[in-house]
Design a protein around this motif. Structure first.
Motif, PDB file in Angstrom:
ATOM      1  N   THR A 247       0.953  -1.174   0.130  1.00 23.46           N
ATOM      2  CA  THR A 247       0.064   0.021   0.062  1.00 23.46           C
ATOM      3  C   THR A 247       0.827   1.361  -0.020  1.00 23.46           C
ATOM      4  OG1 THR A 247      -1.688  -1.147   1.202  1.00 23.46           O
ATOM      5  CG2 THR A 247      -1.800   1.201   1.329  1.00 23.46           C
ATOM      6  N   ALA A 248       1.845   1.171   0.847  1.00 23.82           N
ATOM      7  CA  ALA A 248       2.804   2.453   0.808  1.00 23.82           C
ATOM      8  C   ALA A 248       3.530   2.400  -0.624  1.00 23.82           C
ATOM      9  CB  ALA A 248       4.075   2.244   1.951  1.00 23.82           C
ATOM     10  N   TYR A 249       3.812   1.505  -1.198  1.00 23.51           N
ATOM     11  CA  TYR A 249       4.395   1.366  -2.462  1.00 23.51           C
ATOM     12  C   TYR A 249       3.659   2.022  -3.452  1.00 23.51           C
ATOM     13  CZ  TYR A 249       6.919   0.161  -6.714  1.00 23.51           C
ATOM     14  OH  TYR A 249       7.915  -0.103  -7.734  1.00 23.51           O
ATOM     15  N   LYS A 250       2.409   1.511  -3.453  1.00 26.77           N
ATOM     16  CA  LYS A 250       1.369   2.146  -4.485  1.00 26.77           C
ATOM     17  C   LYS A 250       1.295   3.768  -4.412  1.00 26.77           C
ATOM     18  CE  LYS A 250      -1.004  -1.983  -4.995  1.00 26.77           C
ATOM     19  NZ  LYS A 250      -2.417  -2.865  -4.733  1.00 26.77           N
ATOM     20  N   ALA A 251       1.368   4.190  -2.976  1.00 30.37           N
ATOM     21  CA  ALA A 251       1.051   5.428  -2.690  1.00 30.37           C
ATOM     22  C   ALA A 251       2.073   6.249  -3.262  1.00 30.37           C
ATOM     23  CB  ALA A 251       0.765   5.702  -1.236  1.00 30.37           C
ATOM     24  N   SER A 252       3.438   5.606  -3.142  1.00 34.76           N
ATOM     25  CA  SER A 252       4.628   6.479  -3.495  1.00 34.76           C
ATOM     26  C   SER A 252       4.616   6.762  -5.012  1.00 34.76           C
ATOM     27  CB  SER A 252       5.864   5.785  -2.958  1.00 34.76           C
ATOM     28  OG  SER A 252       6.202   4.634  -3.755  1.00 34.76           O
ATOM     29  N   ILE A 253       3.962   5.830  -5.912  1.00 35.49           N
ATOM     30  CA  ILE A 253       3.884   5.918  -7.080  1.00 35.49           C
ATOM     31  C   ILE A 253       2.768   6.853  -7.534  1.00 35.49           C
ATOM     32  CG2 ILE A 253       3.550   4.911  -9.520  1.00 35.49           C
ATOM     33  CD1 ILE A 253       4.676   2.449  -8.060  1.00 35.49           C
ATOM     34  N   VAL A 254       1.631   6.869  -7.095  1.00 33.55           N
ATOM     35  CA  VAL A 254       0.398   7.687  -7.419  1.00 33.55           C
ATOM     36  C   VAL A 254       0.254   8.970  -6.804  1.00 33.55           C
ATOM     37  CG1 VAL A 254      -2.102   7.345  -7.043  1.00 33.55           C
ATOM     38  CG2 VAL A 254      -0.910   5.447  -7.530  1.00 33.55           C
ATOM     39  N   LEU A 255       0.780   9.085  -5.690  1.00 37.73           N
ATOM     40  CA  LEU A 255       0.346  10.213  -4.916  1.00 37.73           C
ATOM     41  C   LEU A 255       1.110  11.553  -5.679  1.00 37.73           C
ATOM     42  CD1 LEU A 255       0.133   9.337  -1.227  1.00 37.73           C
ATOM     43  CD2 LEU A 255      -1.634  10.402  -2.639  1.00 37.73           C
ATOM     44  N   PRO A 256       2.559  11.281  -5.891  1.00 34.40           N
ATOM     45  CA  PRO A 256       3.455  12.289  -6.601  1.00 34.40           C
ATOM     46  C   PRO A 256       2.494  12.566  -8.201  1.00 34.40           C
ATOM     47  CG  PRO A 256       4.833  10.846  -5.783  1.00 34.40           C
ATOM     48  CD  PRO A 256       3.436  10.481  -5.617  1.00 34.40           C
ATOM     49  N   PHE A 257       1.937  11.673  -8.723  1.00 29.80           N
ATOM     50  CA  PHE A 257       1.432  11.808  -9.907  1.00 29.80           C
ATOM     51  C   PHE A 257       0.218  12.460  -9.860  1.00 29.80           C
ATOM     52  CE2 PHE A 257      -1.493  10.282 -13.509  1.00 29.80           C
ATOM     53  CZ  PHE A 257      -0.843  11.017 -14.371  1.00 29.80           C
ATOM     54  N   ALA A 258      -0.646  12.244  -8.732  1.00 26.80           N
ATOM     55  CA  ALA A 258      -1.732  12.838  -8.451  1.00 26.80           C
ATOM     56  C   ALA A 258      -1.583  14.429  -8.102  1.00 26.80           C
ATOM     57  CB  ALA A 258      -2.674  12.136  -7.301  1.00 26.80           C
ATOM     58  N   LYS A 259      -0.736  14.621  -7.516  1.00 26.11           N
ATOM     59  CA  LYS A 259      -0.241  16.124  -6.904  1.00 26.11           C
ATOM     60  C   LYS A 259       0.036  16.866  -8.248  1.00 26.11           C
ATOM     61  CE  LYS A 259       2.825  18.454  -3.685  1.00 26.11           C
ATOM     62  NZ  LYS A 259       3.584  18.483  -2.698  1.00 26.11           N
ATOM     63  N   HIS A 260       0.910  16.315  -9.099  1.00 26.76           N
ATOM     64  CA  HIS A 260       1.050  16.852 -10.355  1.00 26.76           C
ATOM     65  C   HIS A 260       0.095  17.236 -11.119  1.00 26.76           C
ATOM     66  CE1 HIS A 260       3.322  17.735 -13.862  1.00 26.76           C
ATOM     67  NE2 HIS A 260       2.587  17.225 -14.631  1.00 26.76           N
ATOM     68  N   ARG A 261      -0.829  16.407 -11.196  1.00 26.51           N
ATOM     69  CA  ARG A 261      -2.136  16.775 -12.060  1.00 26.51           C
ATOM     70  C   ARG A 261      -2.839  18.071 -11.275  1.00 26.51           C
ATOM     71  NH1 ARG A 261      -5.626  11.770 -13.537  1.00 26.51           N
ATOM     72  NH2 ARG A 261      -6.607  13.589 -14.540  1.00 26.51           N
ATOM     73  N   MET A 262      -2.941  17.992  -9.877  1.00 28.07           N
ATOM     74  CA  MET A 262      -3.604  19.030  -9.289  1.00 28.07           C
ATOM     75  C   MET A 262      -3.176  20.367  -9.541  1.00 28.07           C
ATOM     76  SD  MET A 262      -4.372  19.271  -5.337  1.00 28.07           S
ATOM     77  CE  MET A 262      -2.608  19.712  -4.980  1.00 28.07           C
TER      78      MET A 262
END
Length: 269
Positions: A247-262
């Protein structure tokens, strides 16, 4: 075959040596690079029988996070174990020299836990050594457990405790670990006196932790503390450990990308 693979056991192919073992790098006829450990000992018939039975089992192991045992042999003067060749960078060296990111550390932890699950489910008779200097790294950064044997099983609590130490060493600054003269035992004793908030002050700053990963860093550190907690008779299961780290690994991939989109969306308004 081994003589041919090592150019006649030449000194150029000798990569390690002690009184009882010579370690060679070799190339088999099909081009496979191998490590050949030659032991100069005189085994009794019963001990040799156990050696053969162990090798038969180890050759059956098949997991991407285990160093592969390819074969064995014995002559009048020595016995040999042949494994796949791996570069000798281990996790400890990697942590010291490469300053890996949080995401890359989690990826290594996932590989180790996957291998632990495989051995627990498929080969419970195989024991393994788990620490940062015995886990190697492949060319594509997959962790490889390199020390394992049949028999002399540790209980589950001991295995989980060792994994907890491995996990914490993956996250904390090396300076913290170097302070303990008692080695691993002193490190564990000290870690058991701390709370996860205390440990957050000791993490390796080179991970470049961000607000988006802080929550998961706390969760993984808490997991490590649970693994080394002797006051509890029940350790976290491997499935719980895997799910927490994944779960932590998935978040490390998804969250930066989501933040960039925001942020991109904000600029376009």
């Amino acid at each position: 075959m081994l003589k041919g693979a090592t150019c006649g056991f030449s000194s150029e192919n000798l990569v390690g040596k002690s009184d009882f073992v010579h370690i060679y790098k070799g190339v088999l006829r099909d081009g496979t690079e191998v490590k050949i450990e030659m032991y100069w000992d005189n085994l009794s018939r019963e001990t040799y029988k156990k050696f053969v039975e162990e090798c038969k089992i180890l050759c059956e192991l098949d997991h991407k996070n285990l160093v592969r045992v390819l074969g064995w042999c014995k002559s009048r003067k020595f016995r040999a174990i042949i494994t796949e060749w791996t570069e000798e960078e281990n996790v400890e060296m990697w942590l010291l020299g490469s300053a890996p990111t949080w995401k890359h550390r989690l990826r290594v932890l996932i590989g180790v836990v996957e291998c632990m699950c495989y051995l627990q489910d498929e080969w419970p008779e195989v024991d393994y050594d788990l620490n940062t200097n015995s886990v190697l790294l492949s060319n594509n950064m997959e962790p490889l457990i390199s020390r394992f044997k049949v028999g002399d099983q540790e209980d589950n609590n001991s295995k989980m405790s060792k994994f907890g130490v491995f996990l914490l060493e993956m996250i904390l600054s090396k300076k913290v670990q170097a302070e303990f003269d008692e080695g691993e035992s002193g490190f564990i004793k000290y870690m058991r006196t701390l709370h996860s908030e205390d440990l957050l002050q000791m993490i390796d700053e080179r991970m470049e932790e961000t607000e988006t990963t802080n929550h998961h860093v706390k969760k993984v550190i808490s997991l490590g503390l649970l693994c080394i907690d002797q006051s509890s008779s029940e350790k976290p299961s491997l499935s719980v450990i895997f799910n927490t780290i994944a779960t932590a690994y998935k978040a490390s991939i998804v969250l930066p990308f989501a933040k960039h989109r925001m942020l991109h969306g904000d600029r376009s308004k």
